[in-house]
Design a protein around this motif. Sequence first.
Motif, short mmCIF file in Angstrom:
data_model
loop_
_atom_site.label_atom_id
_atom_site.label_comp_id
_atom_site.label_asym_id
_atom_site.label_seq_id
_atom_site.Cartn_x
_atom_site.Cartn_y
_atom_site.Cartn_z
N UNK A 1 0.86 -1.20 0.00
CA UNK A 1 0.00 0.00 0.00
C UNK A 1 0.89 1.24 0.00
N UNK A 2 0.28 2.38 -0.31
CA UNK A 2 1.04 3.62 -0.30
C UNK A 2 1.48 3.99 1.12
N UNK A 3 0.54 3.81 2.06
CA UNK A 3 0.85 4.17 3.45
C UNK A 3 0.21 3.18 4.41
N UNK A 4 0.96 2.82 5.46
CA UNK A 4 0.37 2.06 6.55
C UNK A 4 -0.05 3.07 7.61
N UNK A 5 -1.34 3.04 7.95
CA UNK A 5 -1.89 4.04 8.88
C UNK A 5 -2.66 3.36 10.01
N UNK A 6 -3.17 4.15 10.98
CA UNK A 6 -4.01 3.51 12.01
C UNK A 6 -5.46 3.47 11.53
N UNK A 7 -6.27 2.71 12.25
CA UNK A 7 -7.64 2.46 11.80
C UNK A 7 -8.43 3.77 11.67
#
Lengths: 281, 281
Positions: A48-54
Motif C-alpha cells: 500500500x502507499x501508506x500504513x496508517x491507524x484504523x
Amino acid sequence: MCTVGVVGLGLIGGSLALDLKRRGFAARTLGVEADSVAAEAAHTIGLVDEVVDLDTCIQEADIIVLAVPVGVAVKLATQVLDQVKDGQIVIDVCSTKEQICREVQYHPRRGQFVCTHPMAGTEYSGPWAAQPGLFDGRACIFCDSEESNPQALKTIEDMYAVLNMRPLYMRSNQHDIHTAYVSHISHVTSFALALTVLDKEKDEKHIFDLASGGFSSTVRLAKSNADMWVPILTQNHDNVLQVMDTYIEKMQAFRDAVATYDEARIRELIQEANKIKRILR
Amino acid sequence: MCTVGVVGLGLIGGSLALDLKRRGFAARTLGVEADSVAAEAAHTIGLVDEVVDLDTCIQEADIIVLAVPVGVAVKLATQVLDQVKDGQIVIDVCSTKEQICREVQYHPRRGQFVCTHPMAGTEYSGPWAAQPGLFDGRACIFCDSEESNPQALKTIEDMYAVLNMRPLYMRSNQHDIHTAYVSHISHVTSFALALTVLDKEKDEKHIFDLASGGFSSTVRLAKSNADMWVPILTQNHDNVLQVMDTYIEKMQAFRDAVATYDEARIRELIQEANKIKRILR
C-alpha cells in the motif's frame, strides 16, 4: 479514482491493494495492520502507499475493505460503520457471510455496506503471500446485495470488474451452505490427511521422498492458517458439520468395500466419484 | 541403444516410450495394447514406433515394460518371464509391489525381473494422457532389487536416469506401507470428497461456479481411473485399511471439535496439520 483503505494486509487484503493501485482503480491505497511485523513487511514490499491507524483509514478512505479473519470482521463491521460518513463504503471479503450480514442488518448505515466473497486464495498467508493477479478470472460472490445502496453496490461491482472477477449473487445463508461443500470441507479433509500421514509416517524423509504430485495437491490446503480457519469452521458450524457427517459416511462406505474386498462396490464408488469430471476440468 | 517394448500404452507406458525414444535410450519402441481404440490412438499419436502383439513384443524387445493395471501385471509377469531368453529384461511399473514380487519370487528367471515404481502421474489415463517429461525430477522406487541380476538392475537404473528420476530402494512390503500413506489414501479422500459434493450439491452449476482453486486441487485425484485403482486398493488391502481407519479417526476428532465449538481443539488440530509445511513445499 479514489482512496482505498484495506484493514488487514494479508494474502487477500495485500493482493487486492496491489492490483487496485496498479490497475488505476485506486489513486491512493492505505493499509491498517495490527501485527507490527506484518505492517513492516507490507511497508517494505510496498503493498500500500501508506500504513496508517484504523481511525486515519476510516477518515480518509472512500472504500474501506475489511480483510481480517471473519471473527474480527464481524466485530469491526459495526465499529467502522459507526464512524463512516455519507458516501463512504465498507466491504468485507470473508469466507462466511451469514453472521456478518446478520450483525449489520439493522445498522443505520447498512446501505453503505457491501458483503462480498472474492473466491481466490492460496494456502499461504500474510503480506508475503500477497501477489498481483490473484483474483483474475475467479468468482466473486455478492451476498444480500439488495440491502446495499445501488450506488455503493455499483462502485464495488466496478472494483471487482477491475480485478477481472465474475460476479455471482446469492443470499448469505445460501452462500454459507454452498461454500461448506465446495470450499470448507476440502480444507478439513486436507487437515485430516496431513494429521494421518504425520501421525503414521514417523520418518519424515519418507514423506518427502515419496510424496507424489497427487499427494501434494491433496494435502496442500493443510498448510492453511488457523487464525483464518477456526472462525470459519465455528461460524459456519451447522453447514460444516452436516458436510463432515456426509463425508464420514462416504469414507466409511469406501472403507467397508475395501475391508470386504468388494471390487464391484469399490468400482461403483470410484465411477460415481469420476462424475466430478463432468463439472471440473 | 536397444529395443524397448511397452505392454499397456496408457499414461505411464506411453509417456515412458515417448521419452526413451526421444532421449536416445531406445533405438526402437514397440507397444502392445489390448484395447483396439487405445491401440489406434497410440499409433496415431506416435507413442511407439510400432504397435505389435504380445508375442512379437516378447521376441523382439530387449526390455519389456509391464505398464498395465496391477491385477493384470501380476498374471502377466510370470507369463512373460516364461517366454524370455537370456539377456532380456522384464520390469513392471505398478503402484503396489508386494504381490507382484511374491508372484515371481521363485521363477527361474527372477533375476531378469526388475520391480520398479516410477512415482509420477496425473489424474488422466489412456494414450491421450501420455506426455513427454512426465517423470523428470520424480522418485523411482526399486523394490527387492537384490533379487535382480546386477546387470539387469544396472540397465534399468540407467533407463530411469535417462528419465531424470531419483532412485530409491526398499523392500516391497515397506513400499506398500509407505505408498498407502503417501499416495493411496489421498486418492480415497478425493473420491470421498467428490462423492460428498456430488451427493449434496444437486445443482452442478453451483459446484462449477464456486469451485475455488483449493477445491479443485483437493478433488483432482477423484478423476482417477477405476481399472487402475480397484486392484491397487484390494492388493494393498491391509495397509490401505489401516490408513483409512486412522484417517476416519482424525476426521471424527475434527468433527467432534467443530460440533462442540471447541475452538482451542480445532486450532490445535490445524496447527498440528500445518507441520506438513516442514516437509512439503
